[in-house]
Design a protein around this motif. Structure first.
Motif, PDB file in Angstrom:
ATOM      1  N   ILE A  35      19.757 -87.159   7.456  1.00 17.09           N
ATOM      2  CA  ILE A  35      20.365 -85.644   7.304  1.00 17.09           C
ATOM      3  C   ILE A  35      20.014 -84.863   8.405  1.00 17.09           C
ATOM      4  O   ILE A  35      21.071 -83.921   8.852  1.00 17.09           O
ATOM      5  N   SER A  36      18.912 -84.613   8.785  1.00 16.56           N
ATOM      6  CA  SER A  36      18.365 -83.652   9.669  1.00 16.56           C
ATOM      7  C   SER A  36      18.381 -84.228  11.169  1.00 16.56           C
ATOM      8  O   SER A  36      17.992 -83.642  12.028  1.00 16.56           O
ATOM      9  N   GLY A  37      19.050 -85.360  11.304  1.00 21.45           N
ATOM     10  CA  GLY A  37      18.772 -86.011  12.852  1.00 21.45           C
ATOM     11  C   GLY A  37      19.530 -85.494  13.683  1.00 21.45           C
ATOM     12  O   GLY A  37      18.934 -85.306  15.048  1.00 21.45           O
ATOM     13  N   PHE A  38      20.493 -84.388  13.747  1.00 16.98           N
ATOM     14  CA  PHE A  38      21.144 -83.725  14.690  1.00 16.98           C
ATOM     15  C   PHE A  38      20.305 -82.344  15.338  1.00 16.98           C
ATOM     16  O   PHE A  38      20.696 -81.913  16.225  1.00 16.98           O
ATOM     17  N   LYS A  66      31.154 -84.376  17.609  1.00 15.70           N
ATOM     18  CA  LYS A  66      30.987 -84.517  16.034  1.00 15.70           C
ATOM     19  C   LYS A  66      29.416 -84.047  15.833  1.00 15.70           C
ATOM     20  O   LYS A  66      29.397 -83.256  14.937  1.00 15.70           O
ATOM     21  N   GLU A  67      28.376 -84.105  16.862  1.00 18.29           N
ATOM     22  CA  GLU A  67      27.283 -83.553  16.492  1.00 18.29           C
ATOM     23  C   GLU A  67      27.377 -82.091  16.648  1.00 18.29           C
ATOM     24  O   GLU A  67      26.742 -81.369  15.677  1.00 18.29           O
ATOM     25  N   ASP A  69      26.908 -77.022  13.904  1.00 15.84           N
ATOM     26  CA  ASP A  69      27.459 -75.535  13.307  1.00 15.84           C
ATOM     27  C   ASP A  69      27.772 -75.374  11.786  1.00 15.84           C
ATOM     28  O   ASP A  69      27.583 -74.189  11.289  1.00 15.84           O
ATOM     29  N   ALA A  70      28.265 -76.546  11.331  1.00 15.64           N
ATOM     30  CA  ALA A  70      28.440 -76.406   9.893  1.00 15.64           C
ATOM     31  C   ALA A  70      27.291 -76.334   8.989  1.00 15.64           C
ATOM     32  O   ALA A  70      27.089 -75.542   8.036  1.00 15.64           O
ATOM     33  N   MET A 122      21.849 -69.498   8.577  1.00 20.85           N
ATOM     34  CA  MET A 122      21.389 -68.645   9.696  1.00 20.85           C
ATOM     35  C   MET A 122      21.672 -67.087   9.447  1.00 20.85           C
ATOM     36  O   MET A 122      20.992 -66.458   9.769  1.00 20.85           O
ATOM     37  N   PHE A 123      23.133 -66.998   9.346  1.00 20.03           N
ATOM     38  CA  PHE A 123      23.591 -65.522   9.433  1.00 20.03           C
ATOM     39  C   PHE A 123      23.913 -65.152   7.837  1.00 20.03           C
ATOM     40  O   PHE A 123      23.958 -64.121   7.704  1.00 20.03           O
TER      41      PHE A 123
END
Length: 145
Positions: free
Chosen positions: A102-105, A118-119, A124-125, A131-132
């Motif tokens: 899940i957090s690989g990227f 894709k990464e 971004d998603a 974050m904001f």
């Protein structure tokens, strides 16, 4: 034809024959690098394993554990794998594997270059809403004067 003896087998051949590694060379390299243990002891590729022993293989990010049922040196079909070993890997290890997928990227290894399209989209998603916390609807801050 050579008759198979079920007394013992080399660990590198067993790892390959049990389809844990794609090639015997890969299995031997993993043994040489100290990532394979038999009953808690790091072993060389030439170590002889017997039925009933537990083999642990460290394939980052998790450690797989297998109980040997048959020490074979000839590769078998995938349907026969349940007769060769029993997977005794802890369920916490599989949870760790899912979390890393899940957090690989997020944790990109140094030197892997720029993210693929894709990464980047996945990043971004994941990062933008967290974050904001802003949405496009609230962009009227200039009109509030």
């Amino acid at each position: 034809m050579k008759e198979q003896s079920f007394i013992g087998a080399r660990i590198d051949k067993w790892l390959w024959a049990a389809r844990i590694f794609k090639t015997r060379a890969m299995a031997a390299d993993v043994c040489k690098n100290g990532r394979v243990t038999v009953n808690g002891v790091s072993v060389k590729p030439s170590h002889i394993v017997k039925a009933g022993e537990t083999v642990s293989v460290r394939k980052p990010p998790i450690i797989y554990s297998f109980k040997i049922l048959k020490p074979i040196e000839q590769r078998v079909g995938a349907k026969l794998i349940p007769e060769i070993y029993e997977n005794v890997t802890d369920s916490k290890q599989y949870e760790l594997l899912e979390m890393s997928k899940i957090s690989g990227f997020i944790d990109r290894a140094r030197g892997t270059g720029r993210p693929t399209k894709k990464e980047r989209r996945s990043l971004d998603a994941f990062a933008d809403p967290v974050m904001f916390g802003f949405s496009d609807e609230n962009d009227n801050w200039e009109d509030e004067e």
